[in-house]
Design an enzyme around this catalytic site. Structure first.
Site, PDB file in Angstrom:
ATOM      1  CE  LYS A  42      -1.779   2.842   2.994  1.00  0.00           C
ATOM      2  NZ  LYS A  42      -1.764   4.277   2.402  1.00  0.00           N
TER       3      LYS A  42
ATOM      4  CD  GLU B  46      13.259   4.017   8.204  1.00  0.00           C
ATOM      5  OE1 GLU B  46      13.407   4.571   8.783  1.00  0.00           O
ATOM      6  OE2 GLU B  46      13.085   4.000   7.238  1.00  0.00           O
TER       7      GLU B  46
ATOM      8  CB  CYS C 263      12.515   8.923   9.335  1.00  0.00           C
ATOM      9  SG  CYS C 263      13.070   7.569   7.428  1.00  0.00           S
TER      10      CYS C 263
ATOM     11  CD  GLU D 117      10.079  11.755  12.569  1.00  0.00           C
ATOM     12  OE1 GLU D 117       9.218  11.610  12.970  1.00  0.00           O
ATOM     13  OE2 GLU D 117      11.859  11.363  11.635  1.00  0.00           O
TER      14      GLU D 117
HETATM   15  P1  ADP Z   1       3.885  10.449   7.460  1.00  0.00           P
HETATM   16  O1  ADP Z   1       4.037  10.956   9.022  1.00  0.00           O
HETATM   17  O2  ADP Z   1       5.177   9.969   7.107  1.00  0.00           O
HETATM   18  O3  ADP Z   1       3.006  10.862   7.064  1.00  0.00           O
HETATM   19  P2  ADP Z   1       2.474   8.091   7.900  1.00  0.00           P
HETATM   20  O4  ADP Z   1       2.822   7.361   8.697  1.00  0.00           O
HETATM   21  O5  ADP Z   1       1.427   8.801   8.267  1.00  0.00           O
HETATM   22  O6  ADP Z   1       3.766   9.348   7.360  1.00  0.00           O
HETATM   23  O7  ADP Z   1       2.087   7.228   6.675  1.00  0.00           O
HETATM   24  C1  ADP Z   1       2.852   6.768   6.174  1.00  0.00           C
HETATM   25  C2  ADP Z   1       1.743   5.469   5.785  1.00  0.00           C
HETATM   26  O8  ADP Z   1       1.244   4.985   6.203  1.00  0.00           O
HETATM   27  C3  ADP Z   1       0.965   6.036   4.389  1.00  0.00           C
HETATM   28  O9  ADP Z   1       1.482   4.562   3.763  1.00  0.00           O
HETATM   29  C4  ADP Z   1      -0.666   5.857   5.064  1.00  0.00           C
HETATM   30  O10 ADP Z   1      -1.145   5.777   4.259  1.00  0.00           O
HETATM   31  C5  ADP Z   1       0.194   4.790   6.262  1.00  0.00           C
HETATM   32  N1  ADP Z   1      -1.122   4.757   7.011  1.00  0.00           N
HETATM   33  C6  ADP Z   1      -1.695   6.441   8.522  1.00  0.00           C
HETATM   34  N2  ADP Z   1      -2.624   6.182   9.056  1.00  0.00           N
HETATM   35  C7  ADP Z   1      -2.933   4.184   8.394  1.00  0.00           C
HETATM   36  C8  ADP Z   1      -3.064   3.414   9.782  1.00  0.00           C
HETATM   37  N3  ADP Z   1      -4.046   4.163  10.819  1.00  0.00           N
HETATM   38  N4  ADP Z   1      -3.283   2.547   9.852  1.00  0.00           N
HETATM   39  C9  ADP Z   1      -2.716   2.106   8.521  1.00  0.00           C
HETATM   40  N5  ADP Z   1      -1.603   2.965   8.007  1.00  0.00           N
HETATM   41  C10 ADP Z   1      -1.395   3.569   8.095  1.00  0.00           C
END
Ligand code: ADP
Length: 510
Positions: free
Chosen positions: A208, A283, A317, A414
């Site tokens: 995904k 990660e 990161c 961060e």
């Molecule tokens: P960032 O802070 O870099 O935006 P996220 O952690 O929000 O990173 O997102 C990284 C990935 O995790 C994306 O593919 C996002 O769609 C997915 N994501 C965000 N929320 C959830 C969740 N509740 N469960 C699973 N995946 C998620």
């Protein structure tokens, strides 16, 4: 922060109006997902928009997969794992298919660099020399591993079976069906970091991509098919984190979930996976200390410190966002890094002279602006930058903050933007203590001319990577990952393969 959608990420149904707003070469047709070797719409028929962060305009619509699509994809990956040709393929053929994928990526390097720059906002010049070549290299590195994943034999001496003889060995088997959730900061490269070890070990995957940047992963899906990787081995489901991502992490049909993203979402993934105790690798975030000692070569340390934070607009990161400088050099380093920040050419990623593009999204822009405001409220002072750049798109000025205090949000959390906190120190032991005091432990760097000091510090810093007199050096052979709340497990290198295999002990009485 992650559970609320900003307006820019809301689902939008496909309609005719999208066509006139489509940017450059990407067509107006909604991008479909790859499930079981077929390009399909979401079961719901819904789509979401992906945006050009340099303008805020829609690039195109993408299928908004949710629980039902994840379920379809997991079933396809399960069937491909249990009974597809993938399992019967020799390791050599598997390695060849991965190598072919790397060749195809190389053949289409320019297209991928453009797609990455358009969707993420990063300079095309950077995507061309870093993102895409690193992804190619990763696939080649992992292709080589496909034929070298094996167990061992063990001379055993079972104390309660005197006189018995055994032949004992281990098998390294693929862990099974893997759900992989990746972020938007290096969309193609993160897909490669995840897919490479999964394919080398013989797993099957539901990937995904981040909703902000789905385009390069979808194009990669076309190359995966062209490389001859069988249907169902790699399924790519686009969709939002809260729907598709959450459904994938919680799906009982997967054996492991591999995630790269924020620490906050990492914790949600762990909770979602806990129900059936699927394996998890993470990660996550960082707040990486970058330490310039009294004996550092400032000619390299100053540009090094600037690039440690400003590379990829600070959306790394492992960004060197906490710059500790020995008091003797503090003013010189701060003014050097600020001068470097001032010189950075900000612009849309596709312009040849752009050195820093926009942040990836409106949500990210608001987040970074919120941190800048909080820094000011708490008494930090920007020597350079400190605000938004321009009114259109999601550009932020590269920023150096001074007068910070240890408890401030800008120091502890961060930011994921081009913002560095510069902090003076005098006592090396104290700076190591400060560097080790946060919740993260992804990366750290030291700048010193003293070799033994460098090695001593490398062992004392609690981080998954320590760079000495350099920063942001990555290689497919070097494991990358975090201590503490920066994650579980390692990406890349032989270490990554451990996370995609189960070890089976076999004991035969002779
Ligand atoms: P960032 O802070 O870099 O935006 P996220 O952690 O929000 O990173 O997102 C990284 C990935 O995790 C994306 O593919 C996002 O769609 C997915 N994501 C965000 N929320 C959830 C969740 N509740 N469960 C699973 N995946 C998620």
């Amino acid at each position: 922060m992650k559970t609320k959608l900003s307006p820019s990420r809301k689902k939008i149904r496909t309609n005719g109006n999208g066509a006139s707003r489509v940017s450059r070469s990407v067509s107006s047709k909604a991008r479909r997902m790859l499930i079981d070797g077929e390009w399909v719409d979401a079961v719901s028929g819904e789509t979401f928009a992906t945006y050009d962060p340099a303008t805020g305009e829609i690039i195109c619509q993408v299928a908004a997969g949710d629980k039902k699509d994840i379920d379809r994809a997991v079933k396809a990956a399960r069937a491909a794992f249990e009974s597809g040709p993938w399992r019967k393929m020799t390791p050599s053929d598997r390695g060849r298919a991965i190598w072919k994928l790397a060749d195809l990526l190389e053949k289409n390097l320019e297209e991928f660099a453009r797609l990455e720059s358009l969707d993420n906002g990063k300079p095309l010049t950077v995507a061309r020399v870093a993102d895409v070549p690193l992804a190619i290299d990763l696939f080649r590195y992992m292709a080589g591993w496909a034929t070298k994943i094996h167990g061992s034999t063990f001379p055993i001496s079972v104390p309660y079976a005197p006189g018995a003889r055994f032949h004992s060995y281990t098998l390294r088997e693929p862990i099974g069906v893997v759900g992989q959730i990746i972020p938007w900061n290096f969309p193609l490269l993160m897909a490669a970091w995840k897919l490479g070890p999964a394919l080398a070990t013989g797993c099957t995957v539901v990937l995904k991509p981040a909703e902000q940047t789905p385009l390069s992963a979808l194009r990669l899906g076309e190359l995966i098919r062209e490389a001859g990787i069988p249907d169902g081995v790699v399924n790519i489901v686009t969709g939002l984190g809260e729907t598709a991502g959450a459904a994938l992490a919680a799906h009982p049909g997967i054996d492991k979930v591999a995630f790269t993203g924020s620490t906050e979402v990492g914790k949600l993934i762990v909770n979602a996976a806990a129900n059936d105790l699927k394996k998890v690798s993470l990660e996550l975030g960082g707040k990486s200390p970058n330490i310039v000692f009294e004996d550092a070569d400032l000619e390299t340390a100053i540009p090094g410190a600037a690039s440690a934070i400003f590379f990829n607009h600070g959306q790394c990161c492992c960004a060197g966002s906490l710059l500790y400088v020995h008091k003797k050099h503090f003013d010189k380093v701060v003014s050097g890094v600020s001068a470097a920040a001032n010189k950075i050419k900000i612009g849309p990623g596709h312009q040849p002279d752009t050195e820093m593009g926009p942040l990836v999204s409106e949500e990210q822009l608001n987040r970074v602006m919120g941190y800048l405001q909080s820094g000011r409220n708490e008494g930090a002072r920007p020597v350079v930058g400190g605000g938004r750049a321009g009114k259109r798109g999601y550009f932020v000025q590269p920023t150096v903050l001074v007068n910070t205090k240890p408890g401030m949000k800008v120091v502890k959390e961060e930011i994921f933007g081009p913002v560095v906190c510069a902090v003076p120190f005098t006592d090396p032991m104290e700076v190591v203590q400060a560097a080790n005091s946060g919740i993260y432990g992804l990366a750290a760097a030291v700048w010193t001319r003293d070799v033994s000091k460098a090695h001593r510090l490398a062992s004392e810093l609690r981080a998954g990577t320590v760079w000495v007199n350099c920063y942001n050096i990555f290689d497919a052979a070097l494991p990358f990952g975090g201590y503490r709340q920066s994650g579980w497990g390692r990406e890349m290198g032989a270490e990554a393969l451990e996370l995609y295999t189960e070890t089976k002990a076999v004991c035969v009485q002779l």
